[in-house]
Write an enzyme that holds these catalytic residues in place. Structure first.
Site, PDB file in Angstrom:
ATOM      1  N   ASP A 141       0.800  -1.200   0.000  1.00 47.29           N
ATOM      2  CA  ASP A 141       0.000   0.000   0.000  1.00 47.29           C
ATOM      3  C   ASP A 141       0.856   1.284   0.000  1.00 47.29           C
ATOM      4  O   ASP A 141       0.641   2.191  -0.797  1.00 47.29           O
ATOM      5  CB  ASP A 141      -0.828  -0.062   1.290  1.00 47.29           C
ATOM      6  CG  ASP A 141      -1.977   0.886   1.257  1.00 47.29           C
ATOM      7  OD1 ASP A 141      -2.691   0.871   0.242  1.00 47.29           O
ATOM      8  OD2 ASP A 141      -2.141   1.638   2.238  1.00 47.29           O
ATOM      9  N   ALA A 169       3.924   1.669  -0.956  1.00 50.06           N
ATOM     10  CA  ALA A 169       4.624   1.788  -2.230  1.00 50.06           C
ATOM     11  C   ALA A 169       3.690   2.337  -3.303  1.00 50.06           C
ATOM     12  O   ALA A 169       4.053   3.276  -4.035  1.00 50.06           O
ATOM     13  CB  ALA A 169       5.197   0.438  -2.643  1.00 50.06           C
ATOM     14  N   ARG A 185       6.454 -11.120  -1.334  1.00 47.45           N
ATOM     15  CA  ARG A 185       6.352 -12.585  -1.370  1.00 47.45           C
ATOM     16  C   ARG A 185       5.677 -13.110  -2.623  1.00 47.45           C
ATOM     17  O   ARG A 185       6.126 -14.072  -3.220  1.00 47.45           O
ATOM     18  CB  ARG A 185       5.555 -13.069  -0.157  1.00 47.45           C
ATOM     19  CG  ARG A 185       6.316 -12.966   1.126  1.00 47.45           C
ATOM     20  CD  ARG A 185       5.582 -13.686   2.222  1.00 47.45           C
ATOM     21  NE  ARG A 185       5.673 -15.132   2.004  1.00 47.45           N
ATOM     22  CZ  ARG A 185       6.310 -15.949   2.826  1.00 47.45           C
ATOM     23  NH1 ARG A 185       6.882 -15.481   3.912  1.00 47.45           N
ATOM     24  NH2 ARG A 185       6.360 -17.239   2.591  1.00 47.45           N
ATOM     25  N   ASP A 198      10.257  10.929   8.307  1.00 45.76           N
ATOM     26  CA  ASP A 198       9.116  11.511   8.992  1.00 45.76           C
ATOM     27  C   ASP A 198       8.532  12.426   7.926  1.00 45.76           C
ATOM     28  O   ASP A 198       9.115  13.464   7.614  1.00 45.76           O
ATOM     29  CB  ASP A 198       9.551  12.317  10.216  1.00 45.76           C
ATOM     30  CG  ASP A 198       8.358  12.924  10.935  1.00 45.76           C
ATOM     31  OD1 ASP A 198       7.468  13.471  10.249  1.00 45.76           O
ATOM     32  OD2 ASP A 198       8.316  12.865  12.172  1.00 45.76           O
ATOM     33  N   HIS A 199       7.424  12.037   7.329  1.00 42.42           N
ATOM     34  CA  HIS A 199       7.018  12.759   6.115  1.00 42.42           C
ATOM     35  C   HIS A 199       6.674  14.227   6.411  1.00 42.42           C
ATOM     36  O   HIS A 199       6.659  15.046   5.501  1.00 42.42           O
ATOM     37  CB  HIS A 199       5.903  12.036   5.362  1.00 42.42           C
ATOM     38  CG  HIS A 199       4.541  12.215   5.949  1.00 42.42           C
ATOM     39  ND1 HIS A 199       4.110  11.511   7.052  1.00 42.42           N
ATOM     40  CD2 HIS A 199       3.506  13.018   5.597  1.00 42.42           C
ATOM     41  CE1 HIS A 199       2.878  11.871   7.333  1.00 42.42           C
ATOM     42  NE2 HIS A 199       2.470  12.793   6.476  1.00 42.42           N
ATOM     43  N   HIS A 223       5.746  13.397  14.387  1.00 38.20           N
ATOM     44  CA  HIS A 223       5.422  14.626  13.652  1.00 38.20           C
ATOM     45  C   HIS A 223       5.360  15.850  14.569  1.00 38.20           C
ATOM     46  O   HIS A 223       5.962  16.880  14.288  1.00 38.20           O
ATOM     47  CB  HIS A 223       4.085  14.491  12.915  1.00 38.20           C
ATOM     48  CG  HIS A 223       3.992  13.271  12.039  1.00 38.20           C
ATOM     49  ND1 HIS A 223       5.067  12.788  11.323  1.00 38.20           N
ATOM     50  CD2 HIS A 223       2.961  12.434  11.770  1.00 38.20           C
ATOM     51  CE1 HIS A 223       4.685  11.708  10.641  1.00 38.20           C
ATOM     52  NE2 HIS A 223       3.423  11.469  10.902  1.00 38.20           N
TER      53      HIS A 223
END
Ligand code: BG6
Length: 478
Positions: free
Chosen positions: A16, A18, A46, A178-179, A241
């Site tokens: 998800d 990615a 996998r 840490d976006h 954050h």
């Protein structure tokens, strides 16, 4: 724009994160010319997928975010390859190594490798170890490891996780995402401070009454109940954050340019967090969990998928943080974050006292830094866009004014490719923030929570208002 050469190996390539974040960001960099001819991406997971199928999933994800011609998406997807992979199987790392070597030659990627862990943290250690032991690292290019939060669930597990990674990669090659550090406003705070001398002069306990950081979300936990049950907002938003935002606004010497100095200033600040006794946790921190909304259409947290019926996980937290430094002694930093609040809001409100008039700033002025721009506004003075305000002690420095329009992940990936670690979290920062968070968590785990205690679509539990009222303050965003 200078093209970058690299070979990405994305662990969790079918997942998800990615598909939602990484591939769209890589595509943005492709369209902007940062990625062009000399890059390849290996996705591993996998399930046994073919390259063609993998590429189809990528184009399908891109279509959700972009309206570009499918041709350019397919061209982009030609750089993608799939390798089925079991994280514990050494032979699979050899296969990966061979594929990476082949693609390096094919795309002339200059032996640069980015190993991206888009997988559950419990696998970080074993993957990092195998990358090392099976000789995946190249000799004459770089080898950078990218990891996503959560970095542990408390100080002990974070230490263990870090220890495992550190055996395989030197700290200088580790990029902890840490976006929020990829968001433009957070990156511009040092510029704003360094370029507005009067504002910076006022940024201390002589002139600041209190500082408020709000990360409010209107959504609930959606389909992430399973993860959220192991986390709660304290670990999900406050430890990372919120702390990093506080770090950007409160650390010393915003004009520092070198990554080393910037990190040192932040590390010093976090090391000066005033410890909380269990009783202080009770008075200074509030926890909440959402109930249904007024009309009964939104679910309560306890009714969400994969959430226990008697869950004591908090979806809202407000707290008062203090620092033991000369600059900030006596200034409360009120922070809060919650799910199912009325709106999405990400903002910093700096409330000045009346002494600030000495500096020619109106008494009790409030400066708001909007982390998400609203109506194209970035800085407010007493609620008014700075450009329309009668006061001019703070403005957006010309050169910093949202010129790039870059999305957080794309911006962080450019940093990774450039070897710039300024906007990533270092281990020393994590150690201090986890220690602090642990003291809150431990107290909460020892007491029963009275949940649910706020309705969906509201501002959280009443205790959150009282936390400030007690000090004679109030939330600016309410
Ligand atoms: C993530 C949290 O780190 O940040 C999520 O895990 C949260 O729970 C998200 O929703 C908020 O990020 P943003 O960029 O949408 O404010």
């Amino acid at each position: 724009v200078k093209e970058k050469s690299a070979n990405f190996i994305i662990f969790g390539g079918s997942g998800d994160l990615a598909h939602r974040k990484l591939y769209p960001s890589l595509f943005r960099l492709y369209k902007a010319g940062y990625l062009k001819d000399h890059f390849a991406v290996i996705g591993t997971a996998r399930r046994p997928w073919s390259d063609d199928y993998f590429r189809e999933t990528i184009v399908a994800s891109l279509k959700e975010y972009f309206t570009d011609d499918e041709k350019i998406m397919s061209e982009f997807a030609k750089h993608f390859f799939y390798q089925s992979h079991d994280v514990n199987d050494s032979a699979h790392y050899i296969a990966l190594k061979n594929l990476a070597a082949k693609l390096n030659d094919q795309f002339e990627a200059e032996n640069n490798r980015v190993y991206y862990m888009a997988i559950a943290p419990k696998f970080f250690g074993v993957v990092a170890e195998h990358i090392n032991s099976e000789g995946l690292k190249t000799k004459d290019g770089y080898n950078r490891l990218v990891i996503e939060k959560p970095f542990g669930r408390d100080l002990d597990s974070a230490c263990e996780l870090n220890g495992n990674i550190a055996k395989a990669f030197p700290e200088d090659d580790i990029y902890r995402i840490d976006h929020y550090l990829g968001k433009e406003m957070i990156q511009d705070i040092p510029n704003i401070r360094a370029n507005n001398p009067k504002f910076e002069e006022a940024l201390n306990n002589k002139y600041v009454s209190n500082i408020q950081v709000t990360l409010a979300e209107s959504l609930g936990v959606e389909d992430r109940g399973g993860y959220y049950e192991t986390s709660g907002v304290l670990r999900d938003m406050i430890q990372n954050h919120i702390m990093q935002i506080v770090g950007a606004i409160a650390s010393d010497d915003p004009a520092a340019k070198r990554a080393k100095d910037i990190h040192k200033n932040k590390t010093d600040l976090f090391a000066s967090l005033k410890n909380l006794t269990p009783e202080q946790v009770d008075t200074n921190f509030v926890r909440g969990q959402y109930d249904i909304d007024e009309s009964g259409t939104e679910k309560a947290y306890r009714q969400e998928d994969n959430v226990a019926e008697d869950s004591e996980i908090e979806t809202y937290t407000a707290g008062k943080i203090e620092f033991d430094t000369e600059r900030w002694d006596g200034v409360p930093f009120y922070v809060r974050s919650g799910k199912r609040m009325p709106n999405k809001a990400s903002r910093i409100d700096i409330v000045f006292n009346d002494k600030v008039a000495e500096l020619g700033i109106n008494a009790n002025t409030v400066v708001t830094l909007l982390i998400e721009r609203t109506n194209n506004q970035s800085i407010l003075i007493n609620g008014v866009n700075y450009a329309e305000s009668a006061q001019d002690f703070i403005k957006f420095p010309e050169e910093a004014e949202f010129t790039t329009g870059r999305e957080a992940y794309a911006s962080l990936i450019i940093d990774i490719l450039s070897g710039n670690r300024v906007h990533f979290t270092l281990w020393d920062e994590l150690r201090s923030t986890w220690k602090y968070i642990d003291s809150i968590r431990e107290r909460w785990d020892s007491q029963k929570a009275d949940f649910p205690n706020y309705m969906s679509g509201t501002m959280g539990p009443d205790a959150s208002e009282m936390l400030l009222e007690r000090d004679g303050n109030s939330w600016i965003w309410d």
